[in-house]
Design an enzyme around this catalytic site. Structure first.
Site, PDB file in Angstrom:
ATOM      1  N   HIS A  19      -8.768   1.474   8.267  1.00 37.47           N
ATOM      2  CA  HIS A  19      -7.875   2.429   8.956  1.00 37.47           C
ATOM      3  C   HIS A  19      -8.592   2.935  10.201  1.00 37.47           C
ATOM      4  CE1 HIS A  19      -5.011   6.154   8.514  1.00 37.47           C
ATOM      5  NE2 HIS A  19      -5.219   5.852   9.790  1.00 37.47           N
ATOM      6  N   HIS A  21      -7.749   3.197  14.469  1.00 36.86           N
ATOM      7  CA  HIS A  21      -6.917   2.968  15.664  1.00 36.86           C
ATOM      8  C   HIS A  21      -7.874   2.713  16.814  1.00 36.86           C
ATOM      9  CE1 HIS A  21      -3.363   4.775  13.600  1.00 36.86           C
ATOM     10  NE2 HIS A  21      -4.315   5.433  12.954  1.00 36.86           N
ATOM     11  N   HIS A 199       1.447   4.692   7.686  1.00 39.74           N
ATOM     12  CA  HIS A 199       0.948   6.050   7.503  1.00 39.74           C
ATOM     13  C   HIS A 199       1.990   6.824   6.694  1.00 39.74           C
ATOM     14  CE1 HIS A 199      -1.847   4.971  10.621  1.00 39.74           C
ATOM     15  NE2 HIS A 199      -2.350   6.183  10.727  1.00 39.74           N
ATOM     16  N   GLU A 202       0.395  12.089   5.060  1.00 35.06           N
ATOM     17  CA  GLU A 202      -0.695  12.717   5.831  1.00 35.06           C
ATOM     18  C   GLU A 202      -0.222  14.154   6.088  1.00 35.06           C
ATOM     19  OE1 GLU A 202      -1.198  11.232   9.849  1.00 35.06           O
ATOM     20  OE2 GLU A 202      -3.185  12.145  10.060  1.00 35.06           O
ATOM     21  N   ASP A 280     -10.294   6.474  11.068  1.00 32.86           N
ATOM     22  CA  ASP A 280      -9.036   6.803  11.754  1.00 32.86           C
ATOM     23  C   ASP A 280      -9.202   6.770  13.276  1.00 32.86           C
ATOM     24  OD1 ASP A 280      -6.340   7.344  11.833  1.00 32.86           O
ATOM     25  OD2 ASP A 280      -6.487   9.419  11.163  1.00 32.86           O
ATOM     26  N   ASP A 281      -9.684   7.872  13.850  1.00 34.89           N
ATOM     27  CA  ASP A 281      -9.873   7.976  15.306  1.00 34.89           C
ATOM     28  C   ASP A 281     -11.249   8.596  15.550  1.00 34.89           C
ATOM     29  OD1 ASP A 281      -6.993   7.335  16.279  1.00 34.89           O
ATOM     30  OD2 ASP A 281      -6.717   8.821  14.703  1.00 34.89           O
TER      31      ASP A 281
HETATM   32  N1  HPA Z   1      -1.673   9.658  12.095  1.00 33.61           N
HETATM   33  C1  HPA Z   1      -0.605   9.223  12.750  1.00 33.61           C
HETATM   34  N2  HPA Z   1      -0.695   8.539  13.873  1.00 33.61           N
HETATM   35  C2  HPA Z   1      -1.896   8.281  14.375  1.00 33.61           C
HETATM   36  C3  HPA Z   1      -3.040   8.698  13.742  1.00 33.61           C
HETATM   37  C4  HPA Z   1      -2.924   9.418  12.533  1.00 33.61           C
HETATM   38  O1  HPA Z   1      -3.891   9.819  11.861  1.00 33.61           O
HETATM   39  N3  HPA Z   1      -4.067   8.284  14.503  1.00 33.61           N
HETATM   40  C5  HPA Z   1      -3.556   7.616  15.550  1.00 33.61           C
HETATM   41  N4  HPA Z   1      -2.247   7.616  15.478  1.00 33.61           N
HETATM   42 ZN    ZN Z   2      -4.289   6.719  11.362  1.00 28.17          ZN
END
Ligand code: HPA
Ligand code: ZN
Length: 336
Positions: A19, A21, A199, A202, A280-281
């Site tokens: 996971h 991006h 996703h 969350e 994630d990011d």
């Molecule tokens: N959630 C939804 N969209 C996203 C995320 C996330 O954690 N990171 C990058 N786009």
């Molecule tokens: Zn994500």
């Protein structure tokens, strides 16, 4: 604080990242460098000021800054540099396999061609495979704040490069954009022989996890931490072994949890749900895969055997072939 033994194990154990991006691995230093060479002026005038702006109260506040950052990516070289910088981190951290998300619409909407984006990313993935042995696959994500027709258009365009993709995903603003909105495009994805992920759970509810399983028929849930609100869902996730790609530092930074201790990690592990740890990011949330492992080790005082389970889960939950999976799991079992 974590012990040297915990720290050493986290570094030594091979891991897969499921996971990530790629646009979220855009470190401010590289962002400034690319903006400069592309003649783009930025709202924040220094690297420090930009990094200071990385404080979020929710997913949307993050997404606004993240899409703005991606605006400086124009040429194949930019996507190549971005991806290679992430892969260098993988190499440093013993992440040996990466399943990389990217958001085609974030770029095509600005007039950057699909081809420019995938060529740049794929060339970096190829180089990391050749030079460092890192394996990878690529997963375009549809932006859920845009329409399903836009997603279908993007999917059709993606088919030109079909051999580069293992599956498709769904990201961006979860609230107000439920899985049902994308049922048709996910059917097209499966009809063309691809896997899918989404996703869910969350910021949105456990119901979004159910709907991603039933309506979108995903092979993995990204995040999924809100599943703990629904006992029946936890039982189902344990039974069907559809993995959750949990991102601890992301959940903390976006205030999905107020403290790391609130993350339902022990519940998920105790229920025998296939939970994995991901970044994630990482440029926005304060760390790559190993920093995520360290943060949960500290919060839950995980033993090396618990860390071993999480590392093995990352391969079990991956889209790599069975023989490859077994090779890595065997190697992880052998680590002291
Ligand atoms: N959630 C939804 N969209 C996203 C995320 C996330 O954690 N990171 C990058 N786009
Ligand atoms: Zn994500």
């Amino acid at each position: 604080m974590i012990t040297d033994a915990q720290n050493n194990f986290i570094l030594a154990v091979p891991k897969a990242e499921l996971h990530l991006h790629i646009e979220g691995s855009f470190e401010p230093e590289l962002l400034f460098k690319i903006a400069e060479r592309n003649g783009i002026s930025l709202k924040y005038k220094t690297v420090g000021k930009l990094r200071n702006a990385y404080q979020f109260n929710n997913l949307q506040e993050f997404l606004d800054i993240y899409y703005e950052g991606a605006n400086v990516l124009l040429y194949e070289q930019d996507f190549y540099d971005l991806t290679l910088a992430y892969l260098e981190k993988c190499r440093e951290q013993n992440v040996v396999h990466a399943e990389v998300f990217f958001d085609p619409q974030t770029h095509t909407q600005r007039g950057v061609s699909f081809e420019t984006v995938v060529n740049g990313i794929q060339k970096a993935l190829d180089k990391a495979n050749k030079e460092w042995g890192i394996t990878s696959c690529l997963i375009p994500n549809f932006l859920r704040h845009l329409s399903e027709d836009e997603a279908i258009k993007t999917f059709k365009e993606a088919l030109q490069f079909r051999e580069l993709f293992i599956g498709f995903g769904l990201d961006s603003s979860e609230k107000g954009n439920p899985p049902a909105k994308f049922e048709r495009v996910f059917k097209m994805v499966h009809d063309e022989g691809f896997l899918s992920v989404a996703h869910a759970g969350e910021e949105g509810s456990a119901q979004n996890v159910w709907d991603s399983l039933h309506l979108l028929k995903v092979a993995r849930i990204d995040h999924g931490v809100r599943s703990v609100d629904d006992e029946l869902l936890l039982d189902e996730l344990a039974r069907i072994q559809v993995p959750l790609t949990v991102c601890p530092l992301s959940n903390l930074k976006l205030k999905v949890v107020q403290q790391m201790k609130e993350l339902p990690l022990r519940t998920l592990l105790e229920k025998n749900i296939l939970v994995t740890i991901n970044s994630d990011d990482p440029a926005y949330f304060g760390g790559y895969v190993n920093e995520n492992y360290k943060a949960i080790t500290e919060a839950f005082d995980l033993t090396t055997d618990e860390l071993r389970i999480l590392a093995k889960n990352s391969f079990k939950a991956s889209f790599m072939g069975e023989t490859e999976k077994e090779k890595w799991i065997k190697r992880i079992n052998e680590i002291e």
